[in-house]
Design a protein around this motif. Structure first.
Motif, short mmCIF file in Angstrom:
data_model
loop_
_atom_site.label_atom_id
_atom_site.label_comp_id
_atom_site.label_asym_id
_atom_site.label_seq_id
_atom_site.Cartn_x
_atom_site.Cartn_y
_atom_site.Cartn_z
N GLN A 298 0.83 -1.19 -0.14
CA GLN A 298 0.08 0.25 0.14
C GLN A 298 1.19 1.74 0.26
OE1 GLN A 298 -2.36 0.98 3.74
NE2 GLN A 298 -3.80 2.07 2.14
N THR B 31 -8.99 0.16 -1.55
CA THR B 31 -7.75 1.70 -1.53
C THR B 31 -6.82 0.93 -2.91
OG1 THR B 31 -8.14 1.86 0.45
CG2 THR B 31 -5.88 2.19 -0.19
N THR C 223 -7.58 -2.61 -6.87
CA THR C 223 -8.21 -3.03 -5.40
C THR C 223 -8.94 -3.97 -4.94
OG1 THR C 223 -9.97 -2.19 -6.45
CG2 THR C 223 -8.11 -0.55 -5.75
#
Length: 639
Positions: free
Chosen positions: A29, A68, A99
């Motif tokens: 991330q 996300t 995602t």
């Protein structure tokens, strides 16, 4: 290829030509590592001297962030995908983005990708859409509902490349018993290897056929496809076919080895060869984009008949002929083994326990020095894996999102007819349908993936019924959900059950045209809402003007007020056909395309669209004034 992505797992599927000593696969991330593992810790299956299939299953105990943007990378000797495979990245990417959705509100789906069909590949167009939009506008997943390969309809230039790739990668050789060839390598020199495999494929006694076939006294083919002249036979051929339809690299590797047609083709066959070569060149040109698409969208798959052979398990008689013949059984098993490695394993890795993987590992490629004992051991191990795949009953799976995604196996757990050997089996037996109902419990909404439409075009189903009555179900692929009373009535009962979801979206393919239905249950105050959305094919079309004739007959014979509707098993259902926003009265769209479905929070469709291979869009607008409002009964076709 990016496969299963859920809150606690990310699964990647890849093919390696060697085992790197210093390599890792990681999920990020931004630049923060969420999960990482040595590449060597993945599940490796060796398919040849220079080829391994690898499943990287990265689990996160605390869970991955949902909704996300994330990235993944495979680092080999400190070189990531940006250096080793730059073609799989979109502009300004340093690693593939994806995602993990908490709500599956945007689905891409379809089926039937036929490499040498004379139409464009819609997956190339879908990739271009991803390239032109940001990751938050991408579909949450791609669902491929059957016929990812055509094992029973292979172009001669494609088969040439398959045979060349087997040698270049040193794919696993395979020894046959009770067959006209001794091993896979014998297909290189056999005179019937190209355009003559109907002579190699197993046959059954004419006594098993219809009366006019019995009179001929000639052996009858077990494999009933009309295009078996290049039918895949060995495990290596099936694996090579998957590699050819998913990646441009095998085409580059085999360019030199396939510079001229195989010897022995007739003049007509040579003309077809040249046409197929031209069509496959166009297919090949799009594979860079297709590979890039697969690297970014979570992709879920399920088999249909052409992944193994046309009419696979269509009747009890077909099954008896195929599975009691050792050579036919091996060919079907080889297709299933390849399906597991290339499709099934990545769909739901936890479906395959330690015992399954142990048998699989024993069947993998091992270098053999000329030793009869080694050959016998490998043949035994391979046959054990074939038998395991043929017995396996958990090819179906679910994806834990909202709506709940339930993917059905409509091929291997069939409701066999007890009245006639050549009467089509139900697509799922009672036990399989009960498993299906159990998967639906405690969910308010569901996305159901069925290779074949649950509610088809009525006139075409009537033609199939006539073929069944005449005893020739394989002539028109007489397989539909309503053909078998047991499976049809049980399926309709599931939809009417009080404890199953309120909203169902059924995604299907198979038929080579696209349409959309809104469905309600009659005679029930609180009817569940069903929507069936059929998108087919990615690279295939129904022959014209035959489809236009069938649609005209359907509108004439089964209009909303036709009494013929009450003679069907679906008389308890109201079905409204959505009109596409195309000129004219047609409701069936005959074009290579990808289906795109946007859903409301309650799981009902917000927008139903086809993205055609030429970039055009076709919409199927809702007839009702609100997505939660049932139309007046007079607007429904009672099918």
């Amino acid at each position: 290829m990016l496969r299963r992505t859920t809150r606690h797992e990310v699964t990647l599927w890849s093919v390696m030509t060697h085992k790197p000593a210093n390599a890792t696969v990681s999920v990020y991330q931004d630049h923060r590592v969420l999960a990482s593992m040595p590449l060597s810790a993945g599940h490796w299956y060796r398919i040849g001297e220079h080829a391994w299939i690898v499943l990287h299953h990265l689990r996160a105990v605390q869970g991955y962030p949902m909704d996300t943007p994330l990235t993944y990378d495979i680092q080999i000797d400190h070189r990531g995908l940006a250096e080793t495979m730059p073609d799989i990245l979109y502009a300004n990417e340093h690693a593939p983005h994806f995602t993990i959705p908490s709500n599956a509100h945007y689905i891409a789906h379809g089926s039937c990708r036929h490499p040498h069909h004379r139409c464009d590949d819609a997956l190339v167009t879908l990739d271009q859409q991803l390239a032109d939009t940001t990751v938050d506008q991408w579909p949450n997943m791609l669902i491929m509902s059957g016929d990812q390969i055509y094992a029973d309809d292979v172009a001669t230039p494609m088969l040439q490349r398959i045979r060349a790739l087997i040698h270049i990668l040193g794919l696993k050789n395979e020894h046959f018993e009770a067959a006209p060839i001794t091993n896979c390598r014998a297909l290189d020199t056999h005179p019937d290897s190209y355009m003559g495999r109907d002579q190699l494929l197993p046959k059954q006694s004419a006594e098993k056929g219809r009366w006019w076939e019995r009179l001929s006294g000639q052996p009858l083919p077990i494999f009933t496809s009309k295009t078996v002249s290049n039918h895949l036979i060995s495990f290596a051929e099936h694996i090579a076919m998957y590699l050819m339809v998913w990646s441009p690299t095998p085409w580059t590797l085999t360019d030199t080895a396939t510079s001229r047609p195989p010897a022995g083709l007739t003049q007509d066959q040579h003309t077809v060869y040249q046409q197929q070569t031209h069509t496959l060149a166009e297919f090949r040109a799009g594979l860079v984009q297709v590979q890039r698409l697969f690297a970014h969208l979570p992709t879920y798959m399920i088999f249909d008949d052409h992944d193994i052979t046309d009419d696979w398990n269509i009747t009890v008689g077909w099954e008896q002929a195929a599975y009691f013949n050792p050579f036919a059984r091996r060919i079907i098993g080889n297709g299933l083994m390849a399906y597991w490695l290339c499709q099934g394993w990545g769909n739901a890795p936890d479906n395959f326990d330690k015992a399954f993987l142990t048998v699989a590992k024993q069947s993998a490629y091992k270098p053999i020095h000329v030793d009869d004992g080694q050959i016998d051991a490998q043949t035994t191990a391979h046959q054990a894996m074939v038998e395991l795949c043929l017995r396996f009953e958990h090819w179906h799976y679910t994806v834990p999102t909202t709506p709940h995604v339930v993917v059905l196996d409509t091929r291997t757990r069939r409701w066999r007819s007890e009245s006639r050997m050549n009467k089509p089996s139900g697509l799922m037996d009672w036990e399989a349908l009960m498993d299906f109902q159990h998967d639906l419990l405690r969910h308010d909404s569901a996305i159901i993936v069925s290779a074949a439409p649950m509610f088809g075009v009525k006139f075409i189903e009537v033609l199939q019924r006539i073929a069944i009555w005449l005893g020739i179900p394989t002539v028109v692929d007489a397989e539909n959900w309503m053909a078998h009373p047991g499976s049809a009535n049980t399926l309709l009962s599931i939809f009417r059950h009080q404890r199953t979801p309120t909203n169902y979206v059924i995604l299907s393919g198979d038929v080579h045209y696209s349409f959309a239905y809104d469905i309600r249950t009659r005679f029930r105050a609180n009817s569940p809402h069903l929507w069936q959305i059929t998108a087919s094919g990615f690279k295939n079309r129904f022959p014209e003007p035959l489809l236009a004739v069938c649609e005209w007959c359907d509108r004439l014979l089964f209009h909303p007020y036709s009494p013929l509707n009450w003679l069907t098993k679906r008389k308890r259902m109201h079905i409204a056909r959505r009109d596409p926003d195309t000129p004219g009265p047609k409701r069936l769209v005959n074009a290579s395309a990808v289906g795109l479905v946007r859903l409301h929070d309650d799981g009902s469709p917000n927008a139903v669209t086809l993205l055609k291979a030429n970039g055009d869009r076709v919409c199927f607008p809702d007839k009702s004034s609100s997505h939660s409002t049932v139309s007046h009964p007079s607007s429904f076709d009672s099918l």
